[in-house]
Design an enzyme around this catalytic site. Structure first.
Site, PDB file in Angstrom:
ATOM      1  N   SER A 135      -2.220   3.415  -1.798  1.00  0.00           N
ATOM      2  CA  SER A 135      -2.569   2.560  -2.921  1.00  0.00           C
ATOM      3  C   SER A 135      -1.524   2.584  -4.018  1.00  0.00           C
ATOM      4  O   SER A 135      -1.605   1.792  -4.955  1.00  0.00           O
ATOM      5  CB  SER A 135      -3.923   2.994  -3.504  1.00  0.00           C
ATOM      6  OG  SER A 135      -3.861   4.344  -3.932  1.00  0.00           O
TER       7      SER A 135
ATOM      8  N   HIS B 172      -2.334  -2.000   2.118  1.00  0.00           N
ATOM      9  CA  HIS B 172      -3.272  -1.436   1.150  1.00  0.00           C
ATOM     10  C   HIS B 172      -4.611  -2.162   1.225  1.00  0.00           C
ATOM     11  O   HIS B 172      -4.750  -3.286   0.755  1.00  0.00           O
ATOM     12  CB  HIS B 172      -2.667  -1.546  -0.257  1.00  0.00           C
ATOM     13  CG  HIS B 172      -3.557  -1.035  -1.344  1.00  0.00           C
ATOM     14  ND1 HIS B 172      -3.436  -1.413  -2.664  1.00  0.00           N
ATOM     15  CD2 HIS B 172      -4.604  -0.163  -1.312  1.00  0.00           C
ATOM     16  CE1 HIS B 172      -4.355  -0.820  -3.390  1.00  0.00           C
ATOM     17  NE2 HIS B 172      -5.083  -0.058  -2.591  1.00  0.00           N
TER      18      HIS B 172
ATOM     19  N   GLU C  69      -3.266  -6.016   0.607  1.00  0.00           N
ATOM     20  CA  GLU C  69      -1.967  -6.011  -0.066  1.00  0.00           C
ATOM     21  C   GLU C  69      -0.938  -5.400   0.881  1.00  0.00           C
ATOM     22  O   GLU C  69      -0.937  -4.197   1.117  1.00  0.00           O
ATOM     23  CB  GLU C  69      -2.062  -5.209  -1.367  1.00  0.00           C
ATOM     24  CG  GLU C  69      -0.808  -5.260  -2.204  1.00  0.00           C
ATOM     25  CD  GLU C  69      -0.938  -4.441  -3.473  1.00  0.00           C
ATOM     26  OE1 GLU C  69      -0.352  -4.832  -4.497  1.00  0.00           O
ATOM     27  OE2 GLU C  69      -1.619  -3.395  -3.445  1.00  0.00           O
TER      28      GLU C  69
ATOM     29  N   ASN D 267      -2.542  -2.159  -8.051  1.00  0.00           N
ATOM     30  CA  ASN D 267      -2.852  -0.956  -8.824  1.00  0.00           C
ATOM     31  C   ASN D 267      -1.918  -0.763 -10.010  1.00  0.00           C
ATOM     32  O   ASN D 267      -2.318  -0.222 -11.040  1.00  0.00           O
ATOM     33  CB  ASN D 267      -2.822   0.273  -7.919  1.00  0.00           C
ATOM     34  CG  ASN D 267      -4.102   0.423  -7.130  1.00  0.00           C
ATOM     35  OD1 ASN D 267      -5.078  -0.281  -7.388  1.00  0.00           O
ATOM     36  ND2 ASN D 267      -4.122   1.304  -6.157  1.00  0.00           N
TER      37      ASN D 267
END
Length: 717
Positions: free
Chosen positions: A410, A431, A443, A481
């Site tokens: 992440s 991700h 992702e 993130n």
């Protein structure tokens, strides 16, 4: 765009507007002209309307929504179809959606291939059916089904549509020939009883009861969305008003919604989702790079995330090895996967056959040696760089040279993981978002060495397993993130300064987020958040303690760590920022102990708590994320604002009726956003996320819309 031909005594109107036979102005005119021609031809006894290519008309041409209305409008075309004395049959294959279904409902009869689907998806675009769909569907299905189908936008199979009364017959084989034969069987029968305008809505005497139930459902399930509410009102009018007035009411509601900000935002999101599939990276793009075939897969780690990823793969019909080093953990993972699959079958998300096939494709193992022939491996262990490098090194030695190695990280830079292998060009990040079997965003992250073929492969895999894949360049935190970090960080700072967790959550839920930041943190686990923060701190050579105030030049709060050290891990431990003692441990309730923790924390730091306004909460949580989004564009981490907005819509459930944070920023005004970011940068100089983006500064000062900058050659600072 409508091919006209006569087969014996049947006129065939074949819509020919690839790829989905959208009901553009030219198609509408073609249908109108075709009907007129068929009516005048004495040799024509019946008429069939069908679609050429892969589908029956699958809806309106969305691009026309922002343009002036051009006659003939679909309603007038439909009225001509319905008033025909010659039987008109809709022969449906593929997807018959929106305007396509309205055309079919104007026809006297509807037949379909078994594989066909029908539905009214307009609600997803922030509007409602605009060619009498809300008035005609209830007349064949009754009110409960009409309320459900139109407010949800769900697609219905041909067999189910027949049970609902939408479809008269279901066929296999050539639908055009079947439609012609069916039309011939109706020659000589009066079309008057088949004209829906004169049909009474079944169950109309209970309209208020059904409407109240539908309204309660949409306000709960689609909180904040205008379109579902307007759909209920329009459908209710099918009983309360004569047909023509009901259509007029629908037209009025359609116009109001069509001119709303929500409709513009949802239509932006519709096109953005299609745009992100056209990816670019150094050396290749979606048009030139050909994906490798993926016939077998493996997932390393049978925890919550690994098991969820395996469910996605298995549900798509791909074999999947599930690897664990501990037999107990492996068995728990298998149980989790089976439970999730059984739950999906019970909820009707997948068929019994799909569930059974998925179970047969799962291959639990404790040996990496079983992975020698797989095409793609996804490592899904916790966020620890050393552990991930160790696994990649092992996989590199065992797997065949063509195997693609993926890390479900992440935040960790893919280059730092790929260095452990001799195949960095085949290393990539994938991700997934928790829960992996539910969240749609995938992702995909390319490093400096990832090949375009590798990127193409994981982008295609994402679509295969039902995700919306977005390709971004590797950096600390990637797109999602990295951009989301200030959201959670500022939430913590706000409760340090005087707000309470439930106050912050309520403001953001009122804004449109399904859950506030502290409820989300409790759901994912506070310990996970702490581990990720510790890994980030390590990259700066910092070991976090109660005395740590800054990490990498950024303001830091150890409130999360304090709660974790108290055993408050979130839902899984029954308490976190909230306590969870009701509704099977799922209902978040206020916990006075958290208030005491905050007060002790502030006294220790010498901070005086203050009142925080709702507007400040929104600005403090969202504006630094938007600022980071502009930096992501500056640095080329993402190529387009649409990549960012789709990541937030499907990764963090940002309200689609606001379009996404970058679209939202454009609606608020970039000058306003920039001014407030400068204000908070002055107030909080030690938080890097408040340092204004150079791109945002330029666009704000020169009054250049983001869309205009993106359209300019090169789109650079």
């Amino acid at each position: 765009m409508v091919d006209y031909s006569v087969n014996g005594s049947v006129a065939l109107l074949l819509v020919n507007n690839p790829p989905v036979n959208a009901l553009s102005h030219a198609v509408r005119k073609g249908l109108a002209d075709g009907m007129l021609k068929a009516e005048k031809d004495r040799n024509v006894k019946a008429i069939v309307i069908a679609g050429k290519g892969r589908t029956f008309p699958a809806g309106a041409d969305i691009r026309e929504f922002s343009r002036p209305k051009r006659e003939p409008w679909l309603t007038s075309v439909g009225n001509n179809i319905e008033s025909s004395r010659k039987p008109v049959v809709a022969a449906i294959h593929g997807t018959c959606l929106g305007g396509g279904l309205e055309v079919a409902l104007f026809c006297h009869y509807r037949v379909a291939l078994k594989s066909a689907k029908v539905g009214f998806p307009e609600v997803a675009l922030g509007i409602l059916p605009g060619a009498a769909g809300t008035q005609r569907l209830p007349r064949v299905t009754g009110l409960p089904i009409a309320f459900d189908m139109i407010t949800s936008g769900r697609h219905v199979s041909a067999d189910q549509a027949k049970k609902y009364g939408i479809i008269d017959e279901v066929f296999t084989g050539d639908i055009v020939n079947s439609g012609i034969k069916y039309a011939l069987s109706m020659v000589g029968k009066s079309t008057i009883p088949r004209r829906l305008r004169a049909v009474q809505v079944p169950g109309g005497e209970n309209v208020q009861e059904y409407a109240d139930a539908a309204m309660a459902q949409v306000k709960k399930k689609y909180k904040g969305y205008q379109a579902p509410v307007y759909c209920v009102r329009a459908i209710k009018a099918s009983v309360e008003k004569p047909y023509d007035l009901g259509v007029k009411n629908e037209e009025t509601l359609f116009k109001v919604l069509g001119q709303s900000g929500q409709a513009r935002a949802q239509q932006y999101a519709f096109f953005a989702e299609r745009l992100v599939g056209k990816w670019q990276m150094p050396g290749g793009n979606s048009e030139t790079a050909k994906p490798l075939p993926v016939r077998s897969t493996a997932v390393i780690g049978a925890g919550t995330m690994g098991s969820g990823i395996a469910v996605c793969i298995l549900s798509a019909g791909l074999p999947c090895y599930l690897v664990e080093q501990n037999e107990k953990f492996l068995n728990n993972g298998v149980k989790t996967i089976k439970a999730l699959m059984e739950g999906s079958v019970k909820l009707g998300k997948i068929s019994v056959e799909v569930g059974q096939r998925a179970a047969s494709l799962l291959k639990p193992t404790m040996s990496y040696d079983d992975l020698t022939g797989v095409d793609l491996v996804i490592e899904a262990v916790y966020e620890n760089l050393d552990l991930k490098k160790e696994i990649f090194a092992k996989l590199d030695k065992i797997c065949k040279p063509s195997t693609i190695l993926c890390s479900n990280t992440s935040s960790l830079d893919i280059d730092r993981i790929a260095v452990a292998t001799n195949r960095p060009e085949k290393c990539v990040g994938v991700h997934f978002f928790a829960p992996a079997y539910h969240m749609k965003l995938l992702e995909n992250i390319y490093s400096t060495r990832t090949s375009p073929v590798t990127a193409a492969t994981v982008m295609k895999l994402g679509k295969t397993i039902g995700k919306v894949p977005v390709l971004v360049k590797s950096c600390q935190g990637f797109l999602a993130n990295r951009m989301n970090t200030p959201y959670g960080t500022e939430a913590t700072f706000l409760v340090e300064e005087g707000a309470l967790p439930w106050e912050v959550d309520q403001v953001m839920e009122d804004f449109g987020m399904p859950m506030g930041p502290f409820k989300v943190r409790d759901l994912s686990g506070l310990d996970i958040n702490v581990k990720i923060t510790e890994e980030i701190a390590k990259t700066f050579g910092i070991k976090l303690t109660d005395e740590t105030r800054f990490v990498g030049g950024n303001r830091y709060s150890h409130l999360n760590a304090t709660l974790v050290n108290m055993g408050r891990l979130g839902r899984k431990s029954g308490k976190g920022w909230y306590k969870y003692e009701k509704a099977g441990g799922k209902l978040a309730t206020v916990d006075d102990e958290v208030i005491s923790v905050l007060e002790r924390h502030c006294r220790r730091l010498g901070m005086e708590r203050r009142t925080v306004s709702s507007q400040e909460i929104i600005e403090r949580l969202l504006y630094p994320c938007i600022n980071e989004g502009f930096k992501i564009l500056e640095e080329g981490i993402a190529k387009r604002p649409e990549d960012i907005d789709i990541s937030w819509l499907y990764g963090f459930t940002f309200p689609k009726y606001l379009g996404g944070p970058m679209y939202y920023a454009s609606q608020v005004g970039l000058d306003r956003i920039y001014d407030r970011i400068c204000h908070y940068h002055e107030a909080f100089p030690y938080s890097k996320h408040w340092v204004p983006s150079l791109l945002l500064r330029r666009l704000s000062e020169q009054n250049i819309p983001l869309s205009q900058w993106m359209a300019s050659p090169g789109a650079k600072l």
